[in-house]
Design an enzyme around this catalytic site. Sequence first.
Site, mmCIF file in Angstrom:
data_model
loop_
_atom_site.group_PDB
_atom_site.id
_atom_site.type_symbol
_atom_site.label_atom_id
_atom_site.label_comp_id
_atom_site.label_asym_id
_atom_site.label_seq_id
_atom_site.Cartn_x
_atom_site.Cartn_y
_atom_site.Cartn_z
ATOM 1 N N HIS A 199 0.846 -1.206 0.000
ATOM 2 C CA HIS A 199 0.000 0.000 0.000
ATOM 3 C C HIS A 199 0.876 1.248 0.000
ATOM 4 O O HIS A 199 0.565 2.240 -0.658
ATOM 5 C CB HIS A 199 -0.936 -0.014 1.203
ATOM 6 C CG HIS A 199 -1.811 1.184 1.249
ATOM 7 N ND1 HIS A 199 -2.756 1.455 0.270
ATOM 8 C CD2 HIS A 199 -1.876 2.223 2.101
ATOM 9 C CE1 HIS A 199 -3.359 2.583 0.538
ATOM 10 N NE2 HIS A 199 -2.846 3.080 1.652
ATOM 11 N N ASP A 201 -6.220 1.463 -8.944
ATOM 12 C CA ASP A 201 -5.962 1.601 -7.507
ATOM 13 C C ASP A 201 -5.125 0.409 -7.085
ATOM 14 O O ASP A 201 -5.039 -0.593 -7.816
ATOM 15 C CB ASP A 201 -7.297 1.620 -6.746
ATOM 16 C CG ASP A 201 -7.203 2.435 -5.454
ATOM 17 O OD1 ASP A 201 -6.077 2.656 -4.981
ATOM 18 O OD2 ASP A 201 -8.259 2.838 -4.946
ATOM 19 N N ASP A 219 -6.888 8.847 -6.370
ATOM 20 C CA ASP A 219 -6.450 9.623 -5.214
ATOM 21 C C ASP A 219 -5.173 10.381 -5.597
ATOM 22 O O ASP A 219 -4.312 9.825 -6.277
ATOM 23 C CB ASP A 219 -6.141 8.616 -4.090
ATOM 24 C CG ASP A 219 -5.887 9.276 -2.759
ATOM 25 O OD1 ASP A 219 -5.981 10.505 -2.688
ATOM 26 O OD2 ASP A 219 -5.596 8.542 -1.799
ATOM 27 N N LYS A 253 -9.658 12.652 -3.706
ATOM 28 C CA LYS A 253 -10.490 11.879 -2.765
ATOM 29 C C LYS A 253 -10.224 12.356 -1.345
ATOM 30 O O LYS A 253 -9.099 12.649 -0.980
ATOM 31 C CB LYS A 253 -10.128 10.397 -2.888
ATOM 32 C CG LYS A 253 -10.890 9.483 -1.965
ATOM 33 C CD LYS A 253 -10.484 8.030 -2.148
ATOM 34 C CE LYS A 253 -9.263 7.666 -1.339
ATOM 35 N NZ LYS A 253 -8.997 6.217 -1.326
HETATM 36 C C1 R5P Z 1 -6.541 3.898 -0.244
HETATM 37 O O1 R5P Z 1 -5.701 4.727 0.032
HETATM 38 C C2 R5P Z 1 -6.329 2.806 -1.211
HETATM 39 O O2 R5P Z 1 -5.481 3.159 -2.267
HETATM 40 C C3 R5P Z 1 -7.639 2.314 -1.772
HETATM 41 O O3 R5P Z 1 -8.234 3.368 -2.494
HETATM 42 C C4 R5P Z 1 -8.577 1.897 -0.689
HETATM 43 O O4 R5P Z 1 -7.948 1.004 0.184
HETATM 44 C C5 R5P Z 1 -9.816 1.247 -1.284
HETATM 45 O O5 R5P Z 1 -10.726 1.009 -0.257
HETATM 46 P P1 R5P Z 1 -12.282 0.996 -0.553
HETATM 47 O O6 R5P Z 1 -12.525 0.021 -1.658
HETATM 48 O O7 R5P Z 1 -12.877 0.540 0.766
HETATM 49 O O8 R5P Z 1 -12.708 2.382 -0.869
#
Ligand code: R5P
Length: 336
Positions: free
Chosen positions: A154, A243, A193, A216
């Site tokens: 991450h 993502d 993001d 975001k």
């Molecule tokens: C966040 O910083 C990550 O890059 C993902 O956007 C996030 O973990 C996605 O989570 P969700 O599907 O619950 O929005």
Amino acid sequence: MPCAKGLQEYGGTPTLMSVRRVSLYQELSIFSGNAHPQLARSICDYLGRPMGQIEVFEFSNEEVFVKILENVRQRDCFLIQPISSPVNTRLMELLVMIDAFKRSSAGRITAVMPYYAYGRSDKKDQPRVPISARLVANLLETAGADRILTIDLHAGQIQGFFNIPLDELTALYLLTRYFKEKTLQNPVVVATDVGDSKRARNLAERMDTPLAIIEKRRSGNVERAEAMNLIGEVEGCDAIVIDDEILTGGTILQAVNVIKAHGAQDIYVAATHGILSANAGAKLAEAPIKELVITDTLPVPPDKLTPQAKVVSVAPLLGEAISRIHTGQSVGALFQ
Ligand code: R5P
């Protein structure tokens, strides 16, 4: 060891074909916990090796127990265990496995964690909170891991939580190749993001497309994300929203809604890790998404796979990296 054929399969450079080399360690051995035996089998198939014999189970009091069913003295052991649901059980399984291999005099123990859970807790960004990603690193080292092999953390900084070697692979090349084989009209890559736009920029550069970014915001510790503004143009374009992971699907749904409202045509979604918690799959199935492209770093139950879902396997990538680690060749060279 059948390495050469796989290089092109994940988009690597054929000129870097592996050569047969001698390892400092004895036999390469692959073992799997209960998280993702199917991925472990695919890695074994790639490497042309049998799966190591091991029992990993819970007693009725939920304590994890492990018994290695073959001699592993001085062997180069790779333990395949993404930290999938139920996260805490899978993590504990891996820790107990490492302990068992250490006490069985394995030559080297590599924890292969295609998905590193707790990665979102990587900094103290509010008062009185833990840095769980660091705690997990400490636990793995204390248990006796000698190396870590993972995919798309991450946050890259998590590498620095370890005092042992860590190889972080990326699925970006697999995703790039997947989309390059499609005929897209005016493609644009969209980051979900601002903070994670580097990944999208890399994909855009490799695809030779423009980049757009969603701004975001997330308030407090709630899982729900709020998409705000769009930076860049998507009108009349086929969009690839990328993502690192999809958890509740909230981030992706917000992004899809924003770019649809700004006139995007066909929308493709790509992520390395398809966690798809709760009813994420059902929610995404309702959204105007042409394809949802994820990898198999985590097992995804068929009932969570929407009709638009495509799964790209990371097994050849992991198999090649394991082969290179075993024989002391460059892993980074895979991506040059
Ligand atoms: C966040 O910083 C990550 O890059 C993902 O956007 C996030 O973990 C996605 O989570 P969700 O599907 O619950 O929005």
